[in-house]
Motif scaffolding. Sequence first.
Motif, PDB file in Angstrom:
ATOM      1  N   HIS A  37       0.807  -1.223   0.000  1.00 59.05           N
ATOM      2  CA  HIS A  37       0.000   0.000   0.000  1.00 59.05           C
ATOM      3  C   HIS A  37       0.846   1.281   0.000  1.00 59.05           C
ATOM      4  N   LYS A  38       2.138   1.136  -0.234  1.00 56.59           N
ATOM      5  CA  LYS A  38       3.029   2.304  -0.351  1.00 56.59           C
ATOM      6  C   LYS A  38       3.070   3.160   0.919  1.00 56.59           C
ATOM      7  N   VAL A  39       2.822   2.544   2.073  1.00 59.15           N
ATOM      8  CA  VAL A  39       2.832   3.275   3.341  1.00 59.15           C
ATOM      9  C   VAL A  39       4.263   3.657   3.706  1.00 59.15           C
ATOM     10  N   VAL A  40       4.478   4.956   3.991  1.00 59.69           N
ATOM     11  CA  VAL A  40       5.824   5.436   4.327  1.00 59.69           C
ATOM     12  C   VAL A  40       5.841   6.223   5.644  1.00 59.69           C
ATOM     13  N   GLY A  41       4.782   6.076   6.440  1.00 63.65           N
ATOM     14  CA  GLY A  41       4.752   6.759   7.730  1.00 63.65           C
ATOM     15  C   GLY A  41       3.555   6.292   8.537  1.00 63.65           C
ATOM     16  N   VAL A  42       3.557   6.621   9.822  1.00 60.50           N
ATOM     17  CA  VAL A  42       2.479   6.212  10.732  1.00 60.50           C
ATOM     18  C   VAL A  42       2.149   7.368  11.666  1.00 60.50           C
ATOM     19  N   THR A  43       0.843   7.605  11.866  1.00 54.05           N
ATOM     20  CA  THR A  43       0.408   8.552  12.886  1.00 54.05           C
ATOM     21  C   THR A  43      -0.414   7.813  13.928  1.00 54.05           C
ATOM     22  N   SER A  44      -0.377   8.325  15.143  1.00 54.15           N
ATOM     23  CA  SER A  44      -1.166   7.749  16.235  1.00 54.15           C
ATOM     24  C   SER A  44      -1.846   8.885  16.982  1.00 54.15           C
ATOM     25  N   ASN A  45      -2.824   8.540  17.798  1.00 57.46           N
ATOM     26  CA  ASN A  45      -3.463   9.517  18.672  1.00 57.46           C
ATOM     27  C   ASN A  45      -4.071   8.772  19.854  1.00 57.46           C
ATOM     28  N   PRO A  46      -4.570   9.470  20.865  1.00 55.16           N
ATOM     29  CA  PRO A  46      -5.118   8.782  22.038  1.00 55.16           C
ATOM     30  C   PRO A  46      -6.266   7.831  21.707  1.00 55.16           C
ATOM     31  N   SER A  47      -7.100   8.165  20.727  1.00 58.75           N
ATOM     32  CA  SER A  47      -8.212   7.297  20.352  1.00 58.75           C
ATOM     33  C   SER A  47      -7.707   5.968  19.796  1.00 58.75           C
ATOM     34  N   VAL A 102      12.978  12.415   5.252  1.00 61.67           N
ATOM     35  CA  VAL A 102      11.692  13.101   5.073  1.00 61.67           C
ATOM     36  C   VAL A 102      10.534  12.225   5.532  1.00 61.67           C
ATOM     37  N   ASP A 103      10.459  10.989   5.021  1.00 66.31           N
ATOM     38  CA  ASP A 103       9.402  10.058   5.420  1.00 66.31           C
ATOM     39  C   ASP A 103       9.979   8.992   6.360  1.00 66.31           C
ATOM     40  N   GLY A 104       9.254   7.908   6.522  1.00 67.51           N
ATOM     41  CA  GLY A 104       9.652   6.905   7.507  1.00 67.51           C
ATOM     42  C   GLY A 104       9.435   7.406   8.919  1.00 67.51           C
ATOM     43  N   ARG A 105       8.457   8.304   9.090  1.00 66.07           N
ATOM     44  CA  ARG A 105       8.214   8.968  10.379  1.00 66.07           C
ATOM     45  C   ARG A 105       7.066   8.312  11.139  1.00 66.07           C
ATOM     46  N   VAL A 106       7.150   8.354  12.469  1.00 62.23           N
ATOM     47  CA  VAL A 106       6.103   7.838  13.348  1.00 62.23           C
ATOM     48  C   VAL A 106       5.792   8.906  14.389  1.00 62.23           C
ATOM     49  N   SER A 107       4.503   9.188  14.577  1.00 64.35           N
ATOM     50  CA  SER A 107       4.098  10.278  15.471  1.00 64.35           C
ATOM     51  C   SER A 107       3.518   9.759  16.787  1.00 64.35           C
ATOM     52  N   LEU A 108       3.884  10.432  17.868  1.00 66.77           N
ATOM     53  CA  LEU A 108       3.376  10.133  19.202  1.00 66.77           C
ATOM     54  C   LEU A 108       2.926  11.431  19.848  1.00 66.77           C
ATOM     55  N   GLU A 109       1.691  11.458  20.348  1.00 64.73           N
ATOM     56  CA  GLU A 109       1.099  12.694  20.854  1.00 64.73           C
ATOM     57  C   GLU A 109       1.373  12.890  22.343  1.00 64.73           C
ATOM     58  N   VAL A 110       1.578  14.143  22.727  1.00 70.31           N
ATOM     59  CA  VAL A 110       1.674  14.470  24.146  1.00 70.31           C
ATOM     60  C   VAL A 110       0.312  14.250  24.795  1.00 70.31           C
ATOM     61  N   ASP A 111       0.298  14.084  26.094  1.00 74.71           N
ATOM     62  CA  ASP A 111      -0.943  13.952  26.859  1.00 74.71           C
ATOM     63  C   ASP A 111      -1.864  15.123  26.492  1.00 74.71           C
ATOM     64  N   ASN A 292      -0.834  12.396   3.237  1.00 71.63           N
ATOM     65  CA  ASN A 292      -2.218  12.030   3.521  1.00 71.63           C
ATOM     66  C   ASN A 292      -2.183  10.831   4.449  1.00 71.63           C
ATOM     67  N   THR A 293      -2.639  11.026   5.690  1.00 74.90           N
ATOM     68  CA  THR A 293      -2.642   9.922   6.650  1.00 74.90           C
ATOM     69  C   THR A 293      -4.044   9.333   6.695  1.00 74.90           C
ATOM     70  N   MET A 294      -4.145   8.051   6.428  1.00 80.43           N
ATOM     71  CA  MET A 294      -5.446   7.408   6.228  1.00 80.43           C
ATOM     72  C   MET A 294      -5.684   6.281   7.228  1.00 80.43           C
ATOM     73  N   PRO A 295      -6.914   6.167   7.738  1.00 79.10           N
ATOM     74  CA  PRO A 295      -7.275   4.963   8.465  1.00 79.10           C
ATOM     75  C   PRO A 295      -7.287   3.779   7.502  1.00 79.10           C
ATOM     76  N   GLN A 296      -7.249   2.574   8.043  1.00 79.57           N
ATOM     77  CA  GLN A 296      -7.147   1.384   7.205  1.00 79.57           C
ATOM     78  C   GLN A 296      -8.241   1.318   6.144  1.00 79.57           C
TER      79      GLN A 296
END
Length: 368
Positions: A37-47, A102-111, A292-296
């Motif tokens: 799916h050509k995914v080159v990054g990941v985002t996360s959030n509390p949900s 540039v890519d290959g990034r993973v995000s983690l949110e502060v409280d 563009n960060t997409m849900p599955q």
Amino acid sequence: MSNPLEDLSEAGVSVWLDDISRTRLRTGNLTELMSTHKVVGVTSNPSIFDKALAEGDAYDEQVSELAARGVSVEEAVRLLTAYDIRWAADTLRPVYDATDRVDGRVSLEVDPRMAMETERTVAEAKALWWLVDRPNLMIKIPATAEGLPAITRVLGLGISVNVTLIFSLERYRQVMDAFLEGMELARANGHDLSRIQSVASFFVSRVDAEVDKRLRAIGTEEATALLGRAALANARLAYQAYEQVFEGKEWKALEALGAKPQRPLWASTGVKDPAYEDTLYVTGLVARDTVNTMPQATLDAVGDHAVVAGNTVLGSYAQAHADFAALEAAGVNLTEVFGHLETDGVAKFVASWESLLKGLSEKLAASA
């Protein structure tokens, strides 16, 4: 046959996955999505973490160990989420290296409970950066009024930042200003600017959901004709603002020192109204140097049947301005809409965080 996700990537859009779970990591699903799916990054959030922890038993072993150590629930959340983020960062490290960081990034949110507190946000960002200890990490900071100075200060420490919960053009311009100030501060502090990366997460579908609700309440023919127009117009005007800022002299001076631009990231791209095409917020926002960060579900839909027909943002600015004017004329107060969405967005993440804490507290107590 054409691969829509490959077409999207070739059009200059980085495909990121808006999800993470230990099960996804254990099964190798993330690695698979990078290939298929050509995914080159990941985002996360509390949900996302709240949902991941509530399902299955993937976290049970670590929860049991944390319970045996008597770790507080707040610290347990940091350790559990950092474990997943570190794993995802290692999985994406080859992309990070291949794309010049540039890519290959993973995000983690502060409280998210710290969204209105600058000092606590800065301190938490520093702690998470140290805890995960991966160069391809991004710390997510909400774009509240109190978050703006935190963004500048965290970037000034050499920490990469994903600015989240951006809804209005006014706030987005403030975010870009905070980024430029942060990069100037990083330069003054002696950091290598080429190693600092930032994205500005501009939320999309929530704008249509709120504006459409108001248009239906107004109920006129002029109002209903504008359904589904606000979100794309808003995001396209954001890209116009991005072009203006990152063609300016202030940015060019930083770019000459190796800095990379703060890319617009289209977030909340899963449609909320089933009447709309399920790939609307992907195919309608194709532009170079965006994420563009997409849900599955959206990722699968794009891969299955999206039609990526080149850039769909350039050349759209006049119509976007006209749509905004028509919305105001129809009786939609966009300033009020964006203020509500920011407040509601923070509240929803706080609720998810508190749900996460409650669920984890119960698991820790059961293990103990």
